[in-house]
Every structure is written in C-alpha cells, then in structure tokens.
Motif scaffolding. Structure first.
Motif, PDB file in Angstrom:
ATOM      1  N   LEU A 176      -4.348  -9.360   5.041  1.00 30.67           N
ATOM      2  CA  LEU A 176      -5.633  -8.763   4.688  1.00 30.67           C
ATOM      3  C   LEU A 176      -5.527  -7.706   3.597  1.00 30.67           C
ATOM      4  O   LEU A 176      -6.481  -7.490   2.851  1.00 30.67           O
ATOM      5  N   LEU A 177      -4.383  -7.038   3.523  1.00 31.10           N
ATOM      6  CA  LEU A 177      -4.225  -5.910   2.604  1.00 31.10           C
ATOM      7  C   LEU A 177      -2.745  -5.703   2.317  1.00 31.10           C
ATOM      8  O   LEU A 177      -1.903  -5.879   3.199  1.00 31.10           O
ATOM      9  N   PHE A 178      -2.452  -5.310   1.074  1.00 35.36           N
ATOM     10  CA  PHE A 178      -1.097  -4.886   0.722  1.00 35.36           C
ATOM     11  C   PHE A 178      -1.199  -3.682  -0.201  1.00 35.36           C
ATOM     12  O   PHE A 178      -1.737  -3.783  -1.304  1.00 35.36           O
ATOM     13  N   ASP A 179      -0.694  -2.534   0.280  1.00 36.03           N
ATOM     14  CA  ASP A 179      -0.718  -1.280  -0.471  1.00 36.03           C
ATOM     15  C   ASP A 179       0.694  -0.774  -0.716  1.00 36.03           C
ATOM     16  O   ASP A 179       1.572  -0.918   0.145  1.00 36.03           O
ATOM     17  N   HIS A 180       0.880  -0.167  -1.867  1.00 41.70           N
ATOM     18  CA  HIS A 180       2.128   0.516  -2.225  1.00 41.70           C
ATOM     19  C   HIS A 180       1.764   1.981  -2.403  1.00 41.70           C
ATOM     20  O   HIS A 180       0.979   2.332  -3.278  1.00 41.70           O
ATOM     21  N   PHE A 181       2.285   2.824  -1.528  1.00 40.98           N
ATOM     22  CA  PHE A 181       1.941   4.246  -1.621  1.00 40.98           C
ATOM     23  C   PHE A 181       3.130   5.049  -2.106  1.00 40.98           C
ATOM     24  O   PHE A 181       4.269   4.804  -1.742  1.00 40.98           O
ATOM     25  N   ALA A 182       2.845   6.014  -2.969  1.00 41.78           N
ATOM     26  CA  ALA A 182       3.882   6.898  -3.504  1.00 41.78           C
ATOM     27  C   ALA A 182       3.244   8.233  -3.844  1.00 41.78           C
ATOM     28  O   ALA A 182       2.112   8.286  -4.317  1.00 41.78           O
ATOM     29  N   PHE A 183       3.970   9.310  -3.588  1.00 42.46           N
ATOM     30  CA  PHE A 183       3.475  10.658  -3.847  1.00 42.46           C
ATOM     31  C   PHE A 183       4.492  11.360  -4.753  1.00 42.46           C
ATOM     32  O   PHE A 183       5.205  12.251  -4.331  1.00 42.46           O
ATOM     33  N   ASN A 184       4.573  10.896  -5.975  1.00 41.61           N
ATOM     34  CA  ASN A 184       5.667  11.327  -6.833  1.00 41.61           C
ATOM     35  C   ASN A 184       5.213  12.101  -8.063  1.00 41.61           C
ATOM     36  O   ASN A 184       6.003  12.389  -8.949  1.00 41.61           O
ATOM     37  N   ASP A 185       3.937  12.413  -8.130  1.00 37.78           N
ATOM     38  CA  ASP A 185       3.413  13.183  -9.256  1.00 37.78           C
ATOM     39  C   ASP A 185       3.069  14.584  -8.759  1.00 37.78           C
ATOM     40  O   ASP A 185       2.208  14.741  -7.885  1.00 37.78           O
ATOM     41  N   PRO A 186       3.712  15.604  -9.276  1.00 39.47           N
ATOM     42  CA  PRO A 186       3.465  16.968  -8.777  1.00 39.47           C
ATOM     43  C   PRO A 186       2.012  17.391  -8.829  1.00 39.47           C
ATOM     44  O   PRO A 186       1.582  18.226  -8.038  1.00 39.47           O
ATOM     45  N   ILE A 187       1.221  16.820  -9.747  1.00 37.95           N
ATOM     46  CA  ILE A 187      -0.176  17.238  -9.836  1.00 37.95           C
ATOM     47  C   ILE A 187      -0.976  16.787  -8.618  1.00 37.95           C
ATOM     48  O   ILE A 187      -2.100  17.237  -8.402  1.00 37.95           O
ATOM     49  N   GLU A 188      -0.402  15.872  -7.810  1.00 42.06           N
ATOM     50  CA  GLU A 188      -1.104  15.446  -6.605  1.00 42.06           C
ATOM     51  C   GLU A 188      -1.180  16.578  -5.594  1.00 42.06           C
ATOM     52  O   GLU A 188      -2.015  16.565  -4.691  1.00 42.06           O
ATOM     53  N   PRO A 233      -9.631   5.011  13.304  1.00 44.02           N
ATOM     54  CA  PRO A 233      -9.571   3.896  14.241  1.00 44.02           C
ATOM     55  C   PRO A 233      -9.090   2.602  13.593  1.00 44.02           C
ATOM     56  O   PRO A 233      -9.179   2.432  12.376  1.00 44.02           O
ATOM     57  N   HIS A 234      -8.570   1.691  14.420  1.00 42.31           N
ATOM     58  CA  HIS A 234      -8.281   0.312  14.003  1.00 42.31           C
ATOM     59  C   HIS A 234      -8.662  -0.624  15.135  1.00 42.31           C
ATOM     60  O   HIS A 234      -8.478  -0.292  16.312  1.00 42.31           O
ATOM     61  N   ARG A 235      -9.166  -1.787  14.786  1.00 43.91           N
ATOM     62  CA  ARG A 235      -9.420  -2.846  15.767  1.00 43.91           C
ATOM     63  C   ARG A 235      -9.259  -4.199  15.080  1.00 43.91           C
ATOM     64  O   ARG A 235      -9.683  -4.387  13.947  1.00 43.91           O
ATOM     65  N   GLY A 236      -8.618  -5.140  15.781  1.00 43.71           N
ATOM     66  CA  GLY A 236      -8.584  -6.521  15.330  1.00 43.71           C
ATOM     67  C   GLY A 236      -7.494  -6.877  14.340  1.00 43.71           C
ATOM     68  O   GLY A 236      -7.464  -8.011  13.857  1.00 43.71           O
ATOM     69  N   ILE A 237      -6.588  -5.923  14.043  1.00 44.08           N
ATOM     70  CA  ILE A 237      -5.557  -6.184  13.038  1.00 44.08           C
ATOM     71  C   ILE A 237      -4.211  -5.626  13.479  1.00 44.08           C
ATOM     72  O   ILE A 237      -4.109  -4.920  14.479  1.00 44.08           O
ATOM     73  N   GLU A 238      -3.192  -5.936  12.673  1.00 45.45           N
ATOM     74  CA  GLU A 238      -1.880  -5.308  12.791  1.00 45.45           C
ATOM     75  C   GLU A 238      -1.592  -4.576  11.490  1.00 45.45           C
ATOM     76  O   GLU A 238      -1.863  -5.101  10.405  1.00 45.45           O
ATOM     77  N   THR A 239      -1.069  -3.354  11.594  1.00 46.38           N
ATOM     78  CA  THR A 239      -0.695  -2.596  10.404  1.00 46.38           C
ATOM     79  C   THR A 239       0.823  -2.456  10.384  1.00 46.38           C
ATOM     80  O   THR A 239       1.436  -2.124  11.394  1.00 46.38           O
ATOM     81  N   VAL A 240       1.399  -2.725   9.232  1.00 48.48           N
ATOM     82  CA  VAL A 240       2.858  -2.715   9.077  1.00 48.48           C
ATOM     83  C   VAL A 240       3.223  -1.676   8.024  1.00 48.48           C
ATOM     84  O   VAL A 240       2.802  -1.784   6.869  1.00 48.48           O
ATOM     85  N   ASN A 242       7.702   6.993  -0.671  1.00 48.77           N
ATOM     86  CA  ASN A 242       7.541   5.669  -1.251  1.00 48.77           C
ATOM     87  C   ASN A 242       7.589   4.639  -0.130  1.00 48.77           C
ATOM     88  O   ASN A 242       8.492   4.690   0.714  1.00 48.77           O
ATOM     89  N   GLY A 243       6.629   3.737  -0.099  1.00 48.01           N
ATOM     90  CA  GLY A 243       6.629   2.713   0.941  1.00 48.01           C
ATOM     91  C   GLY A 243       5.449   1.770   0.806  1.00 48.01           C
ATOM     92  O   GLY A 243       4.684   1.833  -0.177  1.00 48.01           O
ATOM     93  N   PHE A 244       5.300   0.902   1.803  1.00 54.17           N
ATOM     94  CA  PHE A 244       4.275  -0.136   1.758  1.00 54.17           C
ATOM     95  C   PHE A 244       3.506  -0.184   3.065  1.00 54.17           C
ATOM     96  O   PHE A 244       4.050   0.113   4.127  1.00 54.17           O
ATOM     97  N   GLN A 245       2.238  -0.572   2.965  1.00 59.87           N
ATOM     98  CA  GLN A 245       1.490  -0.924   4.165  1.00 59.87           C
ATOM     99  C   GLN A 245       0.869  -2.295   3.979  1.00 59.87           C
ATOM    100  O   GLN A 245       0.226  -2.574   2.965  1.00 59.87           O
ATOM    101  N   LEU A 246       1.108  -3.132   4.992  1.00 60.39           N
ATOM    102  CA  LEU A 246       0.585  -4.488   5.041  1.00 60.39           C
ATOM    103  C   LEU A 246      -0.341  -4.590   6.246  1.00 60.39           C
ATOM    104  O   LEU A 246      -0.008  -4.084   7.319  1.00 60.39           O
ATOM    105  N   TRP A 247      -1.511  -5.205   6.063  1.00 55.97           N
ATOM    106  CA  TRP A 247      -2.382  -5.513   7.195  1.00 55.97           C
ATOM    107  C   TRP A 247      -2.297  -7.002   7.470  1.00 55.97           C
ATOM    108  O   TRP A 247      -2.444  -7.828   6.553  1.00 55.97           O
ATOM    109  N   VAL A 248      -2.055  -7.329   8.735  1.00 58.62           N
ATOM    110  CA  VAL A 248      -1.966  -8.719   9.179  1.00 58.62           C
ATOM    111  C   VAL A 248      -3.115  -8.980  10.143  1.00 58.62           C
ATOM    112  O   VAL A 248      -3.356  -8.189  11.067  1.00 58.62           O
TER     113      VAL A 248
END
Length: 293
Positions: free
Chosen positions: A41-53, A63-70, A119-125
């Motif tokens: 359902l979803l594929f995200d790549h998250f990173a917090f590597n810019d100091p201005i963030e 909340p979550h319902r009906g899915i798996e988050t990885v 740095n990492g990933f989140q996948l929704w199944v």
C-alpha cells in the motif's frame, strides 16, 4: 524449469511528502483505491539528515486498522510504544513487522545515530478481509537474528522469504512476502526465483545497476534514488554497475485482489468499514485488545 525473466515496466522517482509531526519523507507510492502494487500500500524512505530540519518530532500517537506496517532501520533508532503496552527501540539493521488488525494506537519517535543521521524505510502491507479485524501482533527482529547470505559479491539480508539456504525470521504473513536488503559489489549479479503473479518492486537507494535483465543480459540502468516496478515472470536478475556497487530493497508479495478503501491510517474494504473505524475512534472503542499488564 523454464525461466520467464521479469523486466522493468516502470521507474518511479519518489516524491517528497510531509507526514506525522512535520517529517520529510521520500514516498514511492501511497494507498489508493486502484491498488496497483497489491498487496503493498505504501513505501516511504525517511531520513533526517539536513540540519535545517531541526529537532526530530517524529510520529506521535496515531491509530492503525486493517494493515501491517514494516519499519526497517539503516541508521539511527526509532523508539516505539502502543496501546497494548508494548515498548521498545529499533536500531540499525532491526525490523519491526506490526500487524494492526482490528486496531492499535501507535507512536514512533526517531533518534539520530552517532553520526547525526536517521535513515530507514516504512512499508505498508495490506491484510485480507478475513484478517482486518483480527488481533494485533508484533514480529520484532534484531539485526543479529536476520540471516545474511554472502556469495559472489552479493550480500543478501533476508527479513521475509527465502534466499539460498536462508529463511527470513518474519513468518505467518498473509501476503507471503519477500523482503530483502541486497548489496552488490561492482559488476556482481543477483538472481532470485519469484512466484509468478506476485507483485515485485525494488527500491534502489545506493549506487546503480541493471535491473530486470532478460535472457540476453539486457536490463534497465537505474540509479539511486528510484523504485523499479517489474512485470510478471518467475525470475528476477540484477547486475551492479561496473564502476559502483548497488544496494536495494527487494519486495514481493501475493495480491489479495480485494476492494481497497484507504483513509489516512486505515485501509479497509468498504466505506462503511471506514465509517465504523472513525466511529470507534470517536467513541473510545477503537482498541479491541486490552492493555498488557
């Protein structure tokens, strides 16, 4: 066995989006009714590597319902806790496969690693209709328990599915997924038997390589940061570029071929089920499972 090599049918350039409490993400795809990557359902790549963030705010209770988050970590850590009383920290190389089922309240707060990065990933199944209102559960696996196969210039970390003699520690998932972290040295090759009819994508996040090579060794040259979408077949082949290696996440799974109605953190099969989820949230009946004592 006759090999029908999977070729690349689409290359996706991830788009920047803001989620949670102002978290900047690269999103390759998100939930939609057309559900082209079923069961994913979803594929995200998250990173917090810019100091201005500035300070990392992360993903406060939601909340979550009906899915798996990885969640799969490369650098830094994520502290999580939920309405069932679960709490822990996911570090580099760790994975958390959370089945939300009928409903869970969840919080994920990233922390920078020693080098100042996250740095990492989140996948929704997706979950099939018969499991959407099932009991929530976790499969949390530390890096040392994820098998790694090294051969001929390839290193494959197997989270779910099989490669060679290695079997991933995440099991009993309805989508029958493959989820692998693949690193190839320059010019090294990778090949894997996959189930015909299953959806297959690769997220390239370091280097470049030829993806979807056919029987003649022809493939599409794709560099980081992009996602490759593959057509049908029973085998996939990749070769790293001559001047650089390549690293990518390989994700495959069995489509459920059911109607999908996404609404924020909920993915159900009908609008009525979405209305019920919102009603449960308002009425305080969203979480069906009791707090762990």
């Amino acid at each position: 066995m006759t090999h029908l090599h999977r070729t690349v049918t689409q290359v996706i350039e991830p788009q920047f989006v803001i989620e949670g409490a102002g978290v900047l993400l690269r999103r390759s795809f998100g939930p939609q009714r057309a559900n082209p990557f079923d069961p994913f359902l979803l594929f995200d790549h998250f990173a917090f590597n810019d100091p201005i963030e500035g300070p990392i705010v992360g993903f406060p209770t939601h909340p979550h319902r009906g899915i798996e988050t990885v969640t799969y970590m490369l650098e830094g850590k994520v502290r999580h806790r939920d309405s069932l009383g679960n709490m822990g920290i996911i570090g580099p190389g760790d994975v958390q496969w959370m089945t939300s089922g009928s409903g869970i309240m969840h919080e994920e707060m990233p922390r920078r690693g020693p080098n100042g990065q996250v740095n990492g990933f989140q996948l929704w199944v997706n979950l099939p209709a018969r499991q959407k209102m099932g009991s929530p559960r976790y499969q949390e696996v530390i890096a040392g328990d994820i098998p790694a196969v090294e051969q001929d210039g390839a290193k494959v970390r197997v989270v779910a599915g099989e490669f060679g003699d290695a079997k991933g520690p995440v099991t009993e998932i309805a989508a029958k997924p493959l989820y692998m972290d693949v690193t190839l040295e320059p010019s090294a090759q990778f090949g894997l038997e996959v189930v015909a009819g299953h959806s297959l994508v690769a997220y390239i996040f370091e280097g470049q390589g030829l993806f979807g090579m056919d029987e003649n060794g022809q493939g599409e040259l794709i560099e980081a940061v992009h996602m490759a979408v593959f057509g049908d077949g029973n085998r996939v082949r990749v070769q790293a570029g001559n001047g650089s290696g390549v690293r990518f996440m390989l994700v495959a799974g069995a489509p459920f071929k059911e109607p999908v109605v996404p609404y924020g953190p909920f993915v159900m099969n009908s609008e009525e089920e979405i209305r019920q989820a919102l009603s449960d949230l308002r009425n305080g009946t969203f979480v069906k499972e009791k707090l762990v004592e």
